[in-house]
Design a protein around this motif. Structure first.
Motif, PDB file in Angstrom:
ATOM      1  N   ASN A 227       0.824  -1.219   0.000  1.00 63.31           N
ATOM      2  CA  ASN A 227       0.000   0.000   0.000  1.00 63.31           C
ATOM      3  C   ASN A 227       0.857   1.267   0.000  1.00 63.31           C
ATOM      4  N   GLY A 228       2.167   1.090  -0.213  1.00 60.76           N
ATOM      5  CA  GLY A 228       3.065   2.242  -0.314  1.00 60.76           C
ATOM      6  C   GLY A 228       3.678   2.672   1.004  1.00 60.76           C
ATOM      7  N   THR A 229       3.225   2.084   2.122  1.00 57.84           N
ATOM      8  CA  THR A 229       3.771   2.457   3.439  1.00 57.84           C
ATOM      9  C   THR A 229       5.181   1.903   3.609  1.00 57.84           C
ATOM     10  N   ARG A 230       6.022   2.654   4.281  1.00 59.21           N
ATOM     11  CA  ARG A 230       7.349   2.164   4.621  1.00 59.21           C
ATOM     12  C   ARG A 230       7.381   1.853   6.118  1.00 59.21           C
ATOM     13  N   LEU A 231       7.921   0.679   6.450  1.00 56.77           N
ATOM     14  CA  LEU A 231       8.067   0.304   7.859  1.00 56.77           C
ATOM     15  C   LEU A 231       9.544   0.093   8.135  1.00 56.77           C
ATOM     16  N   ASP A 232      10.041   0.686   9.204  1.00 60.06           N
ATOM     17  CA  ASP A 232      11.443   0.466   9.568  1.00 60.06           C
ATOM     18  C   ASP A 232      11.581  -0.792  10.407  1.00 60.06           C
ATOM     19  N   CYS A 233      12.696  -1.503  10.236  1.00 57.32           N
ATOM     20  CA  CYS A 233      12.961  -2.670  11.080  1.00 57.32           C
ATOM     21  C   CYS A 233      14.435  -3.024  10.957  1.00 57.32           C
ATOM     22  N   ASP A 234      14.922  -3.833  11.894  1.00 58.37           N
ATOM     23  CA  ASP A 234      16.299  -4.310  11.743  1.00 58.37           C
ATOM     24  C   ASP A 234      16.367  -5.828  11.605  1.00 58.37           C
ATOM     25  N   MET A 235      15.232  -6.475  11.680  1.00 56.06           N
ATOM     26  CA  MET A 235      15.210  -7.902  11.333  1.00 56.06           C
ATOM     27  C   MET A 235      13.826  -8.326  10.836  1.00 56.06           C
ATOM     28  N   ILE A 236      13.836  -9.371   9.993  1.00 60.69           N
ATOM     29  CA  ILE A 236      12.583  -9.891   9.436  1.00 60.69           C
ATOM     30  C   ILE A 236      12.619 -11.416   9.581  1.00 60.69           C
ATOM     31  N   ILE A 237      11.546 -12.000  10.082  1.00 58.49           N
ATOM     32  CA  ILE A 237      11.458 -13.467  10.087  1.00 58.49           C
ATOM     33  C   ILE A 237      10.312 -13.876   9.161  1.00 58.49           C
ATOM     34  N   CYS A 238      10.621 -14.765   8.231  1.00 57.66           N
ATOM     35  CA  CYS A 238       9.635 -15.221   7.247  1.00 57.66           C
ATOM     36  C   CYS A 238       9.095 -16.577   7.641  1.00 57.66           C
ATOM     37  N   GLY A 239       7.792 -16.663   7.775  1.00 59.73           N
ATOM     38  CA  GLY A 239       7.165 -17.970   8.010  1.00 59.73           C
ATOM     39  C   GLY A 239       6.043 -18.120   7.009  1.00 59.73           C
ATOM     40  N   ILE A 240       6.398 -18.380   5.779  1.00 55.40           N
ATOM     41  CA  ILE A 240       5.398 -18.353   4.712  1.00 55.40           C
ATOM     42  C   ILE A 240       5.167 -19.736   4.123  1.00 55.40           C
ATOM     43  N   GLY A 241       5.478 -20.764   4.910  1.00 56.17           N
ATOM     44  CA  GLY A 241       5.154 -22.112   4.456  1.00 56.17           C
ATOM     45  C   GLY A 241       6.370 -22.903   4.029  1.00 56.17           C
ATOM     46  N   ALA A 242       6.082 -24.124   3.616  1.00 54.33           N
ATOM     47  CA  ALA A 242       7.159 -25.055   3.286  1.00 54.33           C
ATOM     48  C   ALA A 242       6.905 -25.671   1.926  1.00 54.33           C
ATOM     49  N   GLU A 243       7.957 -26.146   1.323  1.00 50.17           N
ATOM     50  CA  GLU A 243       7.802 -26.856   0.048  1.00 50.17           C
ATOM     51  C   GLU A 243       8.900 -27.909  -0.084  1.00 50.17           C
ATOM     52  N   CYS A 244       8.648 -28.873  -0.929  1.00 49.78           N
ATOM     53  CA  CYS A 244       9.654 -29.915  -1.170  1.00 49.78           C
ATOM     54  C   CYS A 244      10.341 -29.640  -2.492  1.00 49.78           C
ATOM     55  N   HIS A 245      11.634 -29.828  -2.514  1.00 48.46           N
ATOM     56  CA  HIS A 245      12.334 -29.740  -3.798  1.00 48.46           C
ATOM     57  C   HIS A 245      12.461 -31.161  -4.331  1.00 48.46           C
ATOM     58  N   THR A 246      11.608 -31.464  -5.277  1.00 55.48           N
ATOM     59  CA  THR A 246      11.498 -32.873  -5.664  1.00 55.48           C
ATOM     60  C   THR A 246      11.922 -33.134  -7.115  1.00 55.48           C
ATOM     61  N   ASP A 247      12.524 -32.138  -7.760  1.00 58.09           N
ATOM     62  CA  ASP A 247      12.833 -32.308  -9.187  1.00 58.09           C
ATOM     63  C   ASP A 247      13.693 -33.534  -9.466  1.00 58.09           C
ATOM     64  N   TRP A 248      14.759 -33.698  -8.681  1.00 56.43           N
ATOM     65  CA  TRP A 248      15.656 -34.831  -8.964  1.00 56.43           C
ATOM     66  C   TRP A 248      14.987 -36.169  -8.637  1.00 56.43           C
ATOM     67  N   ILE A 249      14.084 -36.129  -7.666  1.00 58.52           N
ATOM     68  CA  ILE A 249      13.382 -37.359  -7.295  1.00 58.52           C
ATOM     69  C   ILE A 249      12.432 -37.770  -8.422  1.00 58.52           C
ATOM     70  N   LYS A 250      11.795 -36.753  -9.003  1.00 53.43           N
ATOM     71  CA  LYS A 250      10.875 -36.991 -10.116  1.00 53.43           C
ATOM     72  C   LYS A 250      11.622 -37.644 -11.277  1.00 53.43           C
ATOM     73  N   SER A 251      12.840 -37.196 -11.485  1.00 54.35           N
ATOM     74  CA  SER A 251      13.597 -37.655 -12.650  1.00 54.35           C
ATOM     75  C   SER A 251      13.967 -39.141 -12.567  1.00 54.35           C
ATOM     76  N   ILE A 252      13.894 -39.722 -11.357  1.00 55.51           N
ATOM     77  CA  ILE A 252      14.230 -41.149 -11.274  1.00 55.51           C
ATOM     78  C   ILE A 252      12.982 -42.025 -11.323  1.00 55.51           C
ATOM     79  N   GLY A 253      11.837 -41.409 -11.529  1.00 55.00           N
ATOM     80  CA  GLY A 253      10.622 -42.203 -11.710  1.00 55.00           C
ATOM     81  C   GLY A 253       9.766 -42.345 -10.475  1.00 55.00           C
ATOM     82  N   LEU A 254      10.118 -41.631  -9.414  1.00 48.79           N
ATOM     83  CA  LEU A 254       9.259 -41.661  -8.227  1.00 48.79           C
ATOM     84  C   LEU A 254       8.065 -40.749  -8.470  1.00 48.79           C
TER      85      LEU A 254
END
Lengths: 417, 86
Positions: A227-254
């Motif tokens: 919305n154009g607002t600026r917020l000052d901070c000196d640290m940020i913690i991100c908790g926006i979910g998880a995901e699996c990196h499965t590309d190489w696993i897919k390539s072996i037929g799993l």
């Protein structure tokens, strides 16, 4: 070349529990765990708890299995190594350092990765994620000098990190994309109860907003919001979910979807390969659908069941999952499947006004109604009874009055044991 | 003294005489309930409490204590010696 009867990729609670269960059932078979982190089993759930972060309990309490346990149980632990290649026909695994291992039976319990924050400037110093012990150590250090923190995401990690930062004396603002806390897993009334507890403790919450840019040179100085607002901070913690990196696993037929796909025995589509824990997307017999569940209790139980099946038995995984958290004077509990849908009815117990509010989620099957899940704010005590109701598949068509009466003891509905 | 709650176990076939829950350590992960819901439940503060100290055999009780991600469940034998965590 090294050779093990049981090779376990991932040494978290699913992998370590699997090793322990295998050893209990096969005293001779060789077992090895390959773990991306250098550390032996520690309590990953402790990583987001304020009393751990703030030193109220000793750092050492995080360790759950020491070197002696692995030695005594003859479990070879290979830390700081990753499974990188699999030749499933030859049953040959190659690790990140080039080590080759032949296996008879393989368990993939590698967990999930934190979702990366795709925002300009997100690589600046002072932006943190929370998955590994190293991540936790970095946050512990940053909190010592931090003054103003921004937490991204309104789920468990966001909630617990906001609590911890607030207790550490930082000025905390949460930036949440949704309209209210935990949307859509909670309803708005539940979300507002959590919000009330947090704002009364001085945490600011901003909804319907995204961060457009992280400001600062090398170090974080603030954020620019959508919305154009600026917020000052000196640290940020991100908790926006998880995901699996499965590309190489897919390539072996799993077979892979969001996670590694498995049946109710936690077997993948390839012979002698099982999966367990956060990474497994499995056939849930209670919900009768394929789901991926990321929590400690589920991972531990899946490690145990996968191990039983790896050692020759055939035992389906059948378990009602639950998760709870607490902070800032509010307790939150989820049990079973809490997603909404056209065939689901919600029965309310208590109310936000009395600061004790539950929602029992019922699946309407036409001729019968079954309890599918529940969410509780400040009513955790009922979680166990609801888990048993879900497991029983009991028809609750004529029990809706009892389910909606906040003073009725739900235990009385349970079938006699 | 930490915020601990003690529960006496009277089961005849058991070597365990006392179950202690450290309420400061307990985070409500509920893994003990997953192992034995007849022994443990969470109260409204999200802390584990013992509802059936004699409900299960020693092996199951030890498994429930071992499952705790914060080692908040402490077991003592009938002579008062701590048997878990070792």
């Amino acid at each position: 070349m090294e050779k093990y009867k049981y090779l376990i990729a991932g040494g978290g609670v699913a992998g370590a529990t699997a090793a322990e269960t295998i050893r209990g059932r096969d005293s001779e078979g060789s077992i090895a765990i390959v773990n991306e982190e250098p550390y032996m089993l520690y309590s990953r759930v402790m990583l987001s708890k304020p009393n751990f972060f703030l030193g109220q309990i000793p750092f050492e309490s995080i360790w759950l299995k020491g070197k002696e346990w692995y030695e005594k149980n003859r479990v070879v632990f290979m830390g700081a190594k990753k499974l990188e290649k699999l030749e499933t026909g030859r049953k040959l695994a190659t690790l990140s350092d080039g080590t080759q291992i032949e296996y008879d039976k393989l368990l993939l319990a590698t967990g999930v990765c934190t979702r990366e924050w795709q925002v300009a400037g997100a690589d600046k110093k002072g932006v943190f994620y929370l998955r590994t012990l190293e991540d936790g150590k970095k946050i512990i250090e940053a909190v010592k000098t931090g003054k103003r923190a921004i937490v991204i995401g309104g789920g468990f990690i966001g909630f617990e990190m906001a609590d911890m930062l607030h207790l550490a004396g930082l000025d905390v603002t949460m930036v949440i994309r949704e309209n209210y806390f935990w949307e859509p897993l909670l309803n708005e009334a539940s979300g507002r109860m959590i919000e009330k507890a947090m704002t009364e403790n001085g945490v600011k919450i901003l909804y319907n907003l995204l961060v457009n840019e992280v400001l600062g040179n090398e170090e974080v100085k603030g954020v620019l919001l959508s919305n154009g607002t600026r917020l000052d901070c000196d640290m940020i913690i991100c908790g926006i979910g998880a995901e699996c990196h499965t590309d190489w696993i897919k390539s072996i037929g799993l077979n892979v979807n969001r996670g590694i796909l498995a049946n109710e025995y936690l077997e993948t589509n390839l012979p002698d390969i099982w999966t367990a824990g956060d990474t497994a997307e499995f056939k849930d017999l209670i919900l009768d659908e394929t789901v991926q569940i990321g929590n400690w209790v589920n991972a531990r139980e899946q490690g145990r069941i996968a191990a039983i099946n790896m050692t020759g038995e055939r035992k389906p995984f059948k378990f009602v999952s639950f998760y709870t958290t607490q902070g800032m004077g509010v307790t939150i509990a989820f049990v079973g499947d809490v997603r909404m849908g056209p065939d689901r009815i919600v029965i309310q117990r208590g109310s936000p006004e009395i600061n004790s509010y539950g929602r029992i989620i019922i699946l309407d099957k036409g001729s019968r109604k079954e309890v599918e899940g529940a969410t509780f704010i400040n009513r955790t005590k009922e979680m166990g009874s609801v888990a048993k109701l879900i497991e029983s598949n009991m028809d609750v068509s004529n029990k809706t009055k009892e389910l909606g009466d906040p003073n009725f003891d739900l235990k009385l509905l349970l079938p006699a044991i | 003294m930490a915020n601990q709650k003690e529960y006496i176990r009277n089961r005849a076939d058991s070597k365990i005489g006392k179950i202690v829950v450290d309420r400061d350590l307990c985070i409500g992960a509920a893994s003990c309930i997953a192992v034995s819901s007849t022994t443990f439940e969470l109260d409204n503060e999200n802390k584990a409490i013992v509802i059936g100290g004699d409900a299960v055999d020693d092996a199951t009780l030890i498994m429930a204590a071992e499952s705790c991600p914060t080692k908040a469940i402490i077991l003592f034998d009938k002579e008062g010696k701590q048997v878990f965590p070792k």
